[in-house]
Design a protein around this motif. Structure first.
Motif, PDB file in Angstrom:
ATOM      1  N   LYS A  52       0.373  -1.240  -0.200  1.00  0.00           N
ATOM      2  CA  LYS A  52       0.078  -0.127   0.432  1.00  0.00           C
ATOM      3  C   LYS A  52       0.570   1.152   0.007  1.00  0.00           C
ATOM      4  N   GLY A  53       2.237   1.301   0.143  1.00  0.00           N
ATOM      5  CA  GLY A  53       2.697   2.062   0.907  1.00  0.00           C
ATOM      6  C   GLY A  53       2.209   3.374   1.526  1.00  0.00           C
ATOM      7  N   TYR A  54       2.890   4.450   1.596  1.00  0.00           N
ATOM      8  CA  TYR A  54       2.905   5.381   2.243  1.00  0.00           C
ATOM      9  C   TYR A  54       1.115   5.837   1.583  1.00  0.00           C
ATOM     10  N   GLN A  55       0.489   6.569   3.862  1.00  0.00           N
ATOM     11  CA  GLN A  55      -0.592   6.525   2.830  1.00  0.00           C
ATOM     12  C   GLN A  55      -0.793   7.972   3.862  1.00  0.00           C
ATOM     13  N   THR A  57      -2.960   9.941   5.985  1.00  0.00           N
ATOM     14  CA  THR A  57      -4.659  10.812   6.514  1.00  0.00           C
ATOM     15  C   THR A  57      -4.093  11.965   7.831  1.00  0.00           C
ATOM     16  N   LYS A  58      -5.546  11.766   8.169  1.00  0.00           N
ATOM     17  CA  LYS A  58      -5.045  13.041   9.538  1.00  0.00           C
ATOM     18  C   LYS A  58      -4.568  12.326  10.302  1.00  0.00           C
ATOM     19  N   HIS A  59      -4.372  11.395  10.447  1.00  0.00           N
ATOM     20  CA  HIS A  59      -3.387  10.723  11.825  1.00  0.00           C
ATOM     21  C   HIS A  59      -2.373  11.253  11.442  1.00  0.00           C
ATOM     22  N   VAL A  60      -1.272  11.167  10.357  1.00  0.00           N
ATOM     23  CA  VAL A  60      -0.284  11.318  10.167  1.00  0.00           C
ATOM     24  C   VAL A  60      -0.194  12.898  10.223  1.00  0.00           C
ATOM     25  N   ASP A  61      -1.001  13.745   9.714  1.00  0.00           N
ATOM     26  CA  ASP A  61      -0.760  14.636   9.962  1.00  0.00           C
ATOM     27  C   ASP A  61      -0.753  15.430  11.313  1.00  0.00           C
ATOM     28  N   THR A  62      -1.606  14.475  12.021  1.00  0.00           N
ATOM     29  CA  THR A  62      -1.916  15.326  13.648  1.00  0.00           C
ATOM     30  C   THR A  62      -0.183  15.306  13.824  1.00  0.00           C
ATOM     31  N   TYR A  63       0.591  14.236  13.760  1.00  0.00           N
ATOM     32  CA  TYR A  63       1.793  13.512  14.167  1.00  0.00           C
ATOM     33  C   TYR A  63       2.781  14.287  14.001  1.00  0.00           C
ATOM     34  N   TYR A  64       2.855  15.243  12.807  1.00  0.00           N
ATOM     35  CA  TYR A  64       3.799  15.905  12.575  1.00  0.00           C
ATOM     36  C   TYR A  64       3.483  17.087  13.026  1.00  0.00           C
ATOM     37  N   GLN A  65       2.202  17.692  13.439  1.00  0.00           N
ATOM     38  CA  GLN A  65       2.879  18.640  13.760  1.00  0.00           C
ATOM     39  C   GLN A  65       2.492  18.829  15.516  1.00  0.00           C
ATOM     40  N   LEU A  66       2.317  17.557  15.846  1.00  0.00           N
ATOM     41  CA  LEU A  66       3.059  17.493  17.176  1.00  0.00           C
ATOM     42  C   LEU A  66       4.423  17.516  17.240  1.00  0.00           C
ATOM     43  N   ALA A  67       4.744  16.305  16.369  1.00  0.00           N
ATOM     44  CA  ALA A  67       6.255  16.282  16.640  1.00  0.00           C
ATOM     45  C   ALA A  67       7.873  17.370  16.461  1.00  0.00           C
ATOM     46  N   ASP A  68       6.573  18.679  15.587  1.00  0.00           N
ATOM     47  CA  ASP A  68       7.944  19.908  16.273  1.00  0.00           C
ATOM     48  C   ASP A  68       8.532  19.640  14.939  1.00  0.00           C
ATOM     49  N   PHE A  69       7.908  18.881  13.008  1.00  0.00           N
ATOM     50  CA  PHE A  69       9.478  18.962  12.401  1.00  0.00           C
ATOM     51  C   PHE A  69       9.306  20.521  11.920  1.00  0.00           C
TER      52      PHE A  69
END
Length: 69
Positions: A52-55, A57-69
């Protein structure tokens, strides 16, 4: 006062002969030892599911926002 005899030389020679004997035994028997052949188990040809590869999703967006990249 009695002096105890030193056994260090005797212990050294004992360890030396044990090491040499073990090494010689290993060298002589290494050529005669062989691994048993492995049995090959055939698996039926089943289709491999597509990755399936990289998806994104909203969950991924939330993770990146909270991780402070």
């Amino acid at each position: 006062m009695t002096a105890k005899p030193s056994n260090s030389r005797r212990e050294f020679l004992h360890k030396l002969t044990a090491t040499i004997g073990g090494t010689a035994t290993l060298a002589l028997t290494a050529n005669t030892l062989q691994a048993a052949p492995q049995k090959i188990i055939e698996t039926p040809n089943e289709p491999v599911p597509a990755a399936k590869g990289y998806q994104h999703t909203k969950h991924v967006d939330t993770y990146y926002q909270l991780a402070d990249f």
